[in-house]
Motif scaffolding. Structure first.
Motif, PDB file in Angstrom:
ATOM      1  N   MET A 101       0.839  -1.197   0.000  1.00 41.11           N
ATOM      2  CA  MET A 101       0.000   0.000   0.000  1.00 41.11           C
ATOM      3  C   MET A 101       0.869   1.241   0.000  1.00 41.11           C
ATOM      4  N   ALA A 102       0.277   2.366  -0.327  1.00 39.04           N
ATOM      5  CA  ALA A 102       1.041   3.609  -0.375  1.00 39.04           C
ATOM      6  C   ALA A 102       1.514   3.988   1.009  1.00 39.04           C
ATOM      7  N   LYS A 103       2.606   4.736   1.026  1.00 36.22           N
ATOM      8  CA  LYS A 103       3.192   5.160   2.286  1.00 36.22           C
ATOM      9  C   LYS A 103       2.227   6.044   3.062  1.00 36.22           C
ATOM     10  N   LYS A 104       2.133   5.812   4.369  1.00 31.55           N
ATOM     11  CA  LYS A 104       1.206   6.579   5.194  1.00 31.55           C
ATOM     12  C   LYS A 104       1.703   7.999   5.414  1.00 31.55           C
ATOM     13  N   LYS A 105       0.748   8.890   5.567  1.00 35.45           N
ATOM     14  CA  LYS A 105       1.073  10.278   5.856  1.00 35.45           C
ATOM     15  C   LYS A 105       1.425  10.398   7.323  1.00 35.45           C
ATOM     16  N   ASN A 106       2.619  10.895   7.600  1.00 37.59           N
ATOM     17  CA  ASN A 106       3.063  11.050   8.977  1.00 37.59           C
ATOM     18  C   ASN A 106       3.069  12.521   9.364  1.00 37.59           C
ATOM     19  N   ALA A 107       2.636  12.818  10.589  1.00 36.23           N
ATOM     20  CA  ALA A 107       2.678  14.190  11.078  1.00 36.23           C
ATOM     21  C   ALA A 107       4.122  14.555  11.386  1.00 36.23           C
ATOM     22  N   THR A 108       4.518  15.749  11.015  1.00 36.26           N
ATOM     23  CA  THR A 108       5.858  16.213  11.321  1.00 36.26           C
ATOM     24  C   THR A 108       5.781  17.641  11.806  1.00 36.26           C
ATOM     25  N   ASN A 109       6.884  18.077  12.432  1.00 34.08           N
ATOM     26  CA  ASN A 109       6.895  19.449  12.900  1.00 34.08           C
ATOM     27  C   ASN A 109       7.147  20.448  11.776  1.00 34.08           C
ATOM     28  N   ARG A 110       7.269  19.919  10.535  1.00 33.65           N
ATOM     29  CA  ARG A 110       7.412  20.795   9.375  1.00 33.65           C
ATOM     30  C   ARG A 110       6.062  21.196   8.798  1.00 33.65           C
ATOM     31  N   GLY A 169       3.693   0.479  -4.033  1.00 36.48           N
ATOM     32  CA  GLY A 169       2.791  -0.277  -3.176  1.00 36.48           C
ATOM     33  C   GLY A 169       1.739  -1.083  -3.922  1.00 36.48           C
ATOM     34  N   SER A 170       1.760  -1.078  -5.238  1.00 32.57           N
ATOM     35  CA  SER A 170       0.784  -1.853  -6.000  1.00 32.57           C
ATOM     36  C   SER A 170       1.028  -3.353  -5.799  1.00 32.57           C
ATOM     37  N   VAL A 171      -0.013  -4.148  -6.003  1.00 29.19           N
ATOM     38  CA  VAL A 171       0.077  -5.591  -5.773  1.00 29.19           C
ATOM     39  C   VAL A 171      -0.635  -6.333  -6.899  1.00 29.19           C
ATOM     40  N   LEU A 172       0.044  -7.322  -7.464  1.00 21.77           N
ATOM     41  CA  LEU A 172      -0.539  -8.179  -8.503  1.00 21.77           C
ATOM     42  C   LEU A 172      -0.970  -9.483  -7.863  1.00 21.77           C
ATOM     43  N   VAL A 173      -2.224  -9.877  -8.121  1.00 25.26           N
ATOM     44  CA  VAL A 173      -2.750 -11.140  -7.592  1.00 25.26           C
ATOM     45  C   VAL A 173      -3.227 -12.000  -8.753  1.00 25.26           C
ATOM     46  N   ILE A 174      -2.685 -13.199  -8.832  1.00 21.74           N
ATOM     47  CA  ILE A 174      -3.111 -14.171  -9.842  1.00 21.74           C
ATOM     48  C   ILE A 174      -3.773 -15.325  -9.105  1.00 21.74           C
ATOM     49  N   ASP A 175      -5.080 -15.420  -9.243  1.00 19.37           N
ATOM     50  CA  ASP A 175      -5.846 -16.479  -8.583  1.00 19.37           C
ATOM     51  C   ASP A 175      -5.963 -17.650  -9.564  1.00 19.37           C
ATOM     52  N   ALA A 176      -5.142 -18.676  -9.330  1.00 15.65           N
ATOM     53  CA  ALA A 176      -5.098 -19.831 -10.234  1.00 15.65           C
ATOM     54  C   ALA A 176      -5.799 -21.051  -9.631  1.00 15.65           C
ATOM     55  N   TYR A 235      -3.978  -4.460  -7.962  1.00 15.48           N
ATOM     56  CA  TYR A 235      -4.460  -3.531  -6.945  1.00 15.48           C
ATOM     57  C   TYR A 235      -3.490  -2.345  -6.849  1.00 15.48           C
ATOM     58  N   LEU A 236      -4.036  -1.131  -6.824  1.00 15.68           N
ATOM     59  CA  LEU A 236      -3.194   0.053  -6.689  1.00 15.68           C
ATOM     60  C   LEU A 236      -3.953   1.180  -6.016  1.00 15.68           C
ATOM     61  N   MET A 237      -3.213   2.145  -5.512  1.00 22.35           N
ATOM     62  CA  MET A 237      -3.811   3.325  -4.901  1.00 22.35           C
ATOM     63  C   MET A 237      -4.202   4.299  -6.004  1.00 22.35           C
ATOM     64  N   PRO A 238      -5.500   4.566  -6.179  1.00 19.58           N
ATOM     65  CA  PRO A 238      -5.914   5.503  -7.229  1.00 19.58           C
ATOM     66  C   PRO A 238      -5.542   6.930  -6.847  1.00 19.58           C
ATOM     67  N   THR A 239      -5.578   7.815  -7.810  1.00 19.82           N
ATOM     68  CA  THR A 239      -5.273   9.210  -7.533  1.00 19.82           C
ATOM     69  C   THR A 239      -6.273   9.786  -6.537  1.00 19.82           C
ATOM     70  N   ALA A 240      -5.790  10.654  -5.657  1.00 19.90           N
ATOM     71  CA  ALA A 240      -6.645  11.228  -4.616  1.00 19.90           C
ATOM     72  C   ALA A 240      -7.648  12.210  -5.205  1.00 19.90           C
ATOM     73  N   LYS A 242      -9.315  -2.385  -1.319  1.00 18.77           N
ATOM     74  CA  LYS A 242     -10.142  -3.576  -1.442  1.00 18.77           C
ATOM     75  C   LYS A 242      -9.344  -4.865  -1.190  1.00 18.77           C
ATOM     76  N   LEU A 243      -8.027  -4.760  -1.266  1.00 16.21           N
ATOM     77  CA  LEU A 243      -7.195  -5.956  -1.153  1.00 16.21           C
ATOM     78  C   LEU A 243      -7.323  -6.617   0.222  1.00 16.21           C
ATOM     79  N   GLU A 244      -7.367  -5.825   1.262  1.00 14.82           N
ATOM     80  CA  GLU A 244      -7.447  -6.383   2.611  1.00 14.82           C
ATOM     81  C   GLU A 244      -8.680  -7.266   2.775  1.00 14.82           C
ATOM     82  N   LYS A 245      -9.798  -6.822   2.219  1.00 15.34           N
ATOM     83  CA  LYS A 245     -11.029  -7.617   2.279  1.00 15.34           C
ATOM     84  C   LYS A 245     -10.902  -8.872   1.424  1.00 15.34           C
ATOM     85  N   ASP A 246     -10.340  -8.714   0.202  1.00 16.29           N
ATOM     86  CA  ASP A 246     -10.226  -9.856  -0.708  1.00 16.29           C
ATOM     87  C   ASP A 246      -9.276 -10.924  -0.173  1.00 16.29           C
TER      88      ASP A 246
END
Length: 460
Positions: free
Chosen positions: A1-10, A97-104, A114-119, A159-163
């Motif tokens: 998954m995409a990197k999480k947004k972290n709070a910083t003092n900047r 962070g994208s993930v390829l799943v092949i269900d064989a 699976y990928l993070m779509p644009t915000a 959706k990947l976590e559910k799948d």
């Protein structure tokens, strides 16, 4: 998954309701047609089908990887994992962070990317998240665009976590059998891969031309090797995605240090400089070429002897390389010449024939590395393959590998005559196995010493 947004003092980003309403309003849409199916798509589809057939009954999960931290909140330039790239064809534009799943598990395998779509502009990720926000990293592709381009069904990474809950018999890149299979799949290149390798080699040859043009300038600064390194890096970024690996720009005695990447030495008129470099194009295929250049454009007597010895070894390897022989036979052919040449110089206490015996190997003091390795998306491609499929494997049409013998006479090696100490030479070309031999993909870059001198005189 995409990197999480972290709070910083900047952080100075406002989050009031008024601001959120204001920043989300009055943005012109930029409608555009969906991209055409990428030329790589039929090839990656065939690769995924082969994989699914080999691991029928399993769910195969291959991750693109997350960005790698360089320091604190800065990352290295992003590069997805090799297996993910080989199976999707996405390359340098991959969303981290994208993930390829092949269900064989069923007769007809089902593949999902699976990928993070644009915000969305109604989300604070749009402007506040430096990892995925459009204000920070630019507009990213939609799920529909990726699906149209790569020919793979897409889904939101959320959706990947559910799948995953429905997945059984899961295999990941860490699974030993899958790791080996994915590596061995890349031994024989398809037409798309061969074309991309030609691009990488052509770009790298331009980089070596840039190096030649910068040789004189390199002699005028204290860390001249970095002038050479920088010249090639600039070409790699112009023509492709990045370097395929850290450039070796080894002047003088530094050429005897096989993985010299400090590149902080002087470049001195009269010395040789060994440059081992390759451009990684946007598909992430890389070249791997080495040339050893006389800095002033002319070989000395001793330099030419060593250079011609290495060239003879390379030519011997070229002469035997063809479908049906063992991969290790290429190395063995080069070693016969290396043993003969160091024997000619009186550097070993036995004959060249005796030196080649497994219990001796005296000549290897002056060339400790192998002559060849497979090449492709990784500079040392297929590295997880079984030994019997690699060193003892049989050459097949469509394989791509290097031929790179060398001779290295260290400046403090007392077995070497003084006038040869500090001379290191390697000549490396990228070759494609054809129906009845090999094609030198990097032949446009001179390797004969006379041709090399003439080439340098035009560019220095």
């Amino acid at each position: 998954m995409a990197k999480k947004k972290n709070a910083t003092n900047r952080s100075r980003t406002p989050h009031s309701k008024e601001f959120l309403k204001f920043i989300a309003s009055d943005w012109a849409e930029n409608p555009k047609p969906l991209p055409l199916l990428h030329e790589v798509a039929p090839f990656t589809k065939a690769r995924r089908e082969k994989l699914a057939k080999a691991f029928a009954g399993h769910v195969i999960v291959v991750e693109a990887s997350l960005p790698r931290i360089r320091s604190n909140d800065t990352d290295y330039r992003y590069r997805p994992s090799t297996a993910f790239t080989h199976l999707t064809g996405w390359g340098s534009q991959t969303v981290p962070g994208s993930v390829l799943v092949i269900d064989a598990r069923k007769k007809a395998p089902k593949t999902t990317l699976y990928l993070m779509p644009t915000a969305g502009k109604d989300s604070d990720e749009f402007f506040a998240n430096p990892a995925i926000g459009e204000f920070w990293v630019g507009q990213r592709p939609t799920l529909q665009e990726i699906e149209a381009s790569l020919g793979i069904k897409t889904a939101d990474i959320k959706k990947l976590e559910k799948d995953r809950k429905s997945f059984t018999k899961v295999l990941t890149e860490k699974s030993p059998k899958l790791k080996v299979f994915l590596s061995e799949m890349r031994f024989v290149k398809d037409d798309y891969e061969i074309a991309e390798m030609r691009k990488a080699v052509a770009a790298s040859i331009l980089g070596f031309e840039d190096i030649a043009r910068n040789l004189k300038r390199a002699t005028t600064v204290k860390r001249g090797e970095r002038v050479i390194e920088g010249a090639f890096f600039a070409r790699a970024r112009i023509e492709g995605h990045d370097l395929g690996y850290e450039t070796i720009a080894a002047s003088g005695a530094n050429a005897c240090i096989l993985h010299w990447t400090k590149n902080d030495g002087e470049v001195i008129d009269g010395d040789l400089i060994l440059v081992d470099a390759g451009v990684e194009v946007d598909s992430l295929y890389t070249a791997d070429i080495t040339r050893t250049l006389p800095i002033n454009g002319k070989f000395s007597k001793e330099q030419r002897f060593v250079y011609e010895a290495v060239l003879e070894a390379a030519d011997a390897a070229f002469a035997v390389a063809k479908p049906g022989i063992k991969f290790r036979d290429v190395h063995n052919a080069a070693m016969k010449v290396i043993a003969a040449k160091v024997s000619e110089l009186g550097l070993i206490p036995v004959s060249s024939e005796d030196a080649l015996k497994p219990d001796n190997q005296h000549h290897r003091r002056f060339m400790v590395h192998g002559t060849s390795h497979h090449l492709g998306i990784d500079v040392h491609d297929c590295a997880q393959a079984r030994r019997e499929m690699y060193q003892d494997g049989i050459l097949e049409e469509g394989m791509i590998f290097t031929i790179e013998p060398g001779l290295y006479f260290h400046k403090n090696d007392l077995k070497v005559p003084k006038n040869y100490r500090g001379i290191g030479v390697r000549i490396e070309d990228d070759v494609l196995v054809t129906k009845d031999g090999v094609e030198n993909l990097s032949s446009a870059l001179p390797r004969d010493p006379d041709a090399l001198e003439a080439w340098l005189q035009k560019l220095i």
